[in-house]
Design a protein around this motif. Structure first.
Motif, PDB file in Angstrom:
ATOM      1  N   GLU A   1     -82.136  17.194  40.828  1.00 16.63           N
ATOM      2  CA  GLU A   1     -81.473  16.308  41.796  1.00 16.63           C
ATOM      3  C   GLU A   1     -81.985  14.868  41.687  1.00 16.63           C
ATOM      4  O   GLU A   1     -81.291  13.925  42.070  1.00 16.63           O
ATOM      5  CB  GLU A   1     -81.668  16.842  43.225  1.00 16.63           C
ATOM      6  CG  GLU A   1     -80.872  18.118  43.443  1.00 16.63           C
ATOM      7  CD  GLU A   1     -81.329  18.914  44.638  1.00 16.63           C
ATOM      8  OE1 GLU A   1     -82.325  18.530  45.284  1.00 16.63           O
ATOM      9  OE2 GLU A   1     -80.698  19.941  44.911  1.00 16.63           O
ATOM     10  N   LEU A   2     -83.213  14.711  41.152  1.00 19.55           N
ATOM     11  CA  LEU A   2     -83.757  13.349  40.974  1.00 19.55           C
ATOM     12  C   LEU A   2     -83.056  12.606  39.836  1.00 19.55           C
ATOM     13  O   LEU A   2     -83.193  11.389  39.707  1.00 19.55           O
ATOM     14  CB  LEU A   2     -85.259  13.405  40.680  1.00 19.55           C
ATOM     15  CG  LEU A   2     -86.154  13.976  41.772  1.00 19.55           C
ATOM     16  CD1 LEU A   2     -87.616  13.971  41.320  1.00 19.55           C
ATOM     17  CD2 LEU A   2     -86.012  13.176  43.063  1.00 19.55           C
ATOM     18  N   GLU A   3     -82.327  13.355  39.014  1.00 17.09           N
ATOM     19  CA  GLU A   3     -81.717  12.720  37.838  1.00 17.09           C
ATOM     20  C   GLU A   3     -80.585  11.766  38.206  1.00 17.09           C
ATOM     21  O   GLU A   3     -80.273  10.867  37.434  1.00 17.09           O
ATOM     22  CB  GLU A   3     -81.205  13.779  36.867  1.00 17.09           C
ATOM     23  CG  GLU A   3     -82.333  14.524  36.184  1.00 17.09           C
ATOM     24  CD  GLU A   3     -81.820  15.486  35.140  1.00 17.09           C
ATOM     25  OE1 GLU A   3     -81.875  15.140  33.965  1.00 17.09           O
ATOM     26  OE2 GLU A   3     -81.338  16.567  35.517  1.00 17.09           O
ATOM     27  N   SER A   4     -79.970  11.951  39.379  1.00 22.54           N
ATOM     28  CA  SER A   4     -78.860  11.059  39.752  1.00 22.54           C
ATOM     29  C   SER A   4     -79.391   9.664  40.124  1.00 22.54           C
ATOM     30  O   SER A   4     -78.666   8.681  40.045  1.00 22.54           O
ATOM     31  CB  SER A   4     -78.040  11.665  40.895  1.00 22.54           C
ATOM     32  OG  SER A   4     -78.900  11.970  41.955  1.00 22.54           O
ATOM     33  N   GLU A   5     -80.660   9.604  40.562  1.00 19.39           N
ATOM     34  CA  GLU A   5     -81.295   8.293  40.750  1.00 19.39           C
ATOM     35  C   GLU A   5     -82.540   8.274  39.891  1.00 19.39           C
ATOM     36  O   GLU A   5     -83.667   8.396  40.376  1.00 19.39           O
ATOM     37  CB  GLU A   5     -81.641   8.069  42.224  1.00 19.39           C
ATOM     38  CG  GLU A   5     -80.422   7.764  43.043  1.00 19.39           C
ATOM     39  CD  GLU A   5     -80.758   7.400  44.476  1.00 19.39           C
ATOM     40  OE1 GLU A   5     -81.661   6.573  44.677  1.00 19.39           O
ATOM     41  OE2 GLU A   5     -80.139   7.989  45.363  1.00 19.39           O
ATOM     42  N   TRP A   6     -82.304   8.179  38.624  1.00 16.28           N
ATOM     43  CA  TRP A   6     -83.344   8.348  37.600  1.00 16.28           C
ATOM     44  C   TRP A   6     -84.540   7.438  37.887  1.00 16.28           C
ATOM     45  O   TRP A   6     -84.392   6.220  37.955  1.00 16.28           O
ATOM     46  CB  TRP A   6     -82.732   8.047  36.230  1.00 16.28           C
ATOM     47  CG  TRP A   6     -83.647   8.341  35.102  1.00 16.28           C
ATOM     48  CD1 TRP A   6     -84.492   7.462  34.508  1.00 16.28           C
ATOM     49  CD2 TRP A   6     -83.835   9.602  34.461  1.00 16.28           C
ATOM     50  NE1 TRP A   6     -85.213   8.102  33.517  1.00 16.28           N
ATOM     51  CE2 TRP A   6     -84.829   9.406  33.474  1.00 16.28           C
ATOM     52  CE3 TRP A   6     -83.296  10.876  34.636  1.00 16.28           C
ATOM     53  CZ2 TRP A   6     -85.266  10.450  32.648  1.00 16.28           C
ATOM     54  CZ3 TRP A   6     -83.732  11.900  33.805  1.00 16.28           C
ATOM     55  CH2 TRP A   6     -84.703  11.671  32.834  1.00 16.28           C
ATOM     56  N   PRO A   7     -85.758   7.996  38.042  1.00 17.47           N
ATOM     57  CA  PRO A   7     -86.921   7.164  38.403  1.00 17.47           C
ATOM     58  C   PRO A   7     -87.381   6.257  37.256  1.00 17.47           C
ATOM     59  O   PRO A   7     -87.362   6.661  36.088  1.00 17.47           O
ATOM     60  CB  PRO A   7     -88.014   8.193  38.713  1.00 17.47           C
ATOM     61  CG  PRO A   7     -87.413   9.535  38.588  1.00 17.47           C
ATOM     62  CD  PRO A   7     -86.080   9.423  37.928  1.00 17.47           C
TER      63      PRO A   7
ATOM     64  N   THR B   1     -88.294   6.706  32.955  1.00 17.32           N
ATOM     65  CA  THR B   1     -87.835   5.841  31.858  1.00 17.32           C
ATOM     66  C   THR B   1     -89.044   5.334  31.069  1.00 17.32           C
ATOM     67  O   THR B   1     -89.053   5.366  29.837  1.00 17.32           O
ATOM     68  CB  THR B   1     -87.055   4.628  32.418  1.00 17.32           C
ATOM     69  OG1 THR B   1     -85.945   5.135  33.151  1.00 17.32           O
ATOM     70  CG2 THR B   1     -86.557   3.722  31.306  1.00 17.32           C
TER      71      THR B   1
END
Ligand SMILES: Cc1cc2nc3c(=O)[nH]c(=O)nc-3n(C[C@H](O)[C@H](O)[C@H](O)COP(=O)(O)O)c2cc1C
Length: 187
Positions: free
Chosen positions: A48-54, A58
């Motif tokens: 679920e964190l992938e939609s607002e990639w931290p 990166t």
């Protein structure tokens, strides 16, 4: 100049694997540059964190992709790799199809206070790296038994047997990574 990223599987500031990794890095042959890659800022992965990639993820992927090869020095926790390292490897494998270790030559070793330590952790790590399509150095397998007496106050290795093991691993890992760099340069 080939650049080698060194990943330590422990986040403890007093980690014996960090100490051993630093000593091992001093034996890398001239012409290789070593850089420690830190994963301690990563959150626990869930998709679920992938939609607002931290941004930390990166930075972590860029760090892996920016070096010519990787050395992983890991402890064994409960007969496997530490959870923190597994978390970092999971982040490196995302998004799907963009594994940062894909094609990245990698060598693994580990240090433990026990004689048989890290053998199972390293085997688990090899499974994961095979899944990522990372070419992995087969030999020398290095299950380093840590003894504080073998290290000086400045972190240098005082015991010739320990030095020989770390030097042998560092030279083999550099040759393994270097051969992949040459292969790519001539391809
Ligand atoms: C939760 C936990 C599990 C451990 N399990 C193992 C193990 O399975 N095999 C082993 O050789 N050492 C094991 N140890 C001992 C480690 O080798 C030792 O704590 C070592 O200092 C860990 O490396 P580090 O200092 O780099 O984190 C374990 C330690 C902890 C804290």
């Amino acid at each position: 100049m080939p650049r080698i990223g060194i990943i330590v599987g422990s986040t403890a500031s007093a980690s014996i694997n960090l100490k051993v990794a630093k000593a091992m890095a001093t034996y890398l042959p001239e012409g290789f540059e070593a850089e420690f890659l830190d994963f301690s800022a990563l959150p626990f992965f869930n998709y679920e964190l992938e939609s607002e990639w931290p941004a930390e993820a990166t930075a972590w992927k860029n760090a892996i992709e920016g070096v010519d090869g990787i050395i992983i020095v890991t402890p064994e926790y409960s007969r496997s790799i530490p959870g923190a390292l597994k978390n970092a490897l999971d982040w490196s494998a995302r998004p799907w199809g963009q594994a940062s270790f894909n094609g990245k030559p990698t060598a693994v070793m580990g240090a433990s206070i026990s004689a048989a330590g890290t053998a199972m952790a390293q085997q688990h790590l090899r499974n994961i790296l095979a899944h990522f399509n990372a070419p992995t150095m087969g030999q020398p397998e290095t299950f380093f038994q840590y003894n504080a007496d073998a290290f000086g106050a400045d972190g240098s290795v005082q015991n010739e047997g320990s030095a020989a093991v770390l030097r042998g691993f560092a030279e083999a890992a550099a040759a393994f990574i270097g051969s992949h760099v040459t292969e790519h340069a001539s391809a």
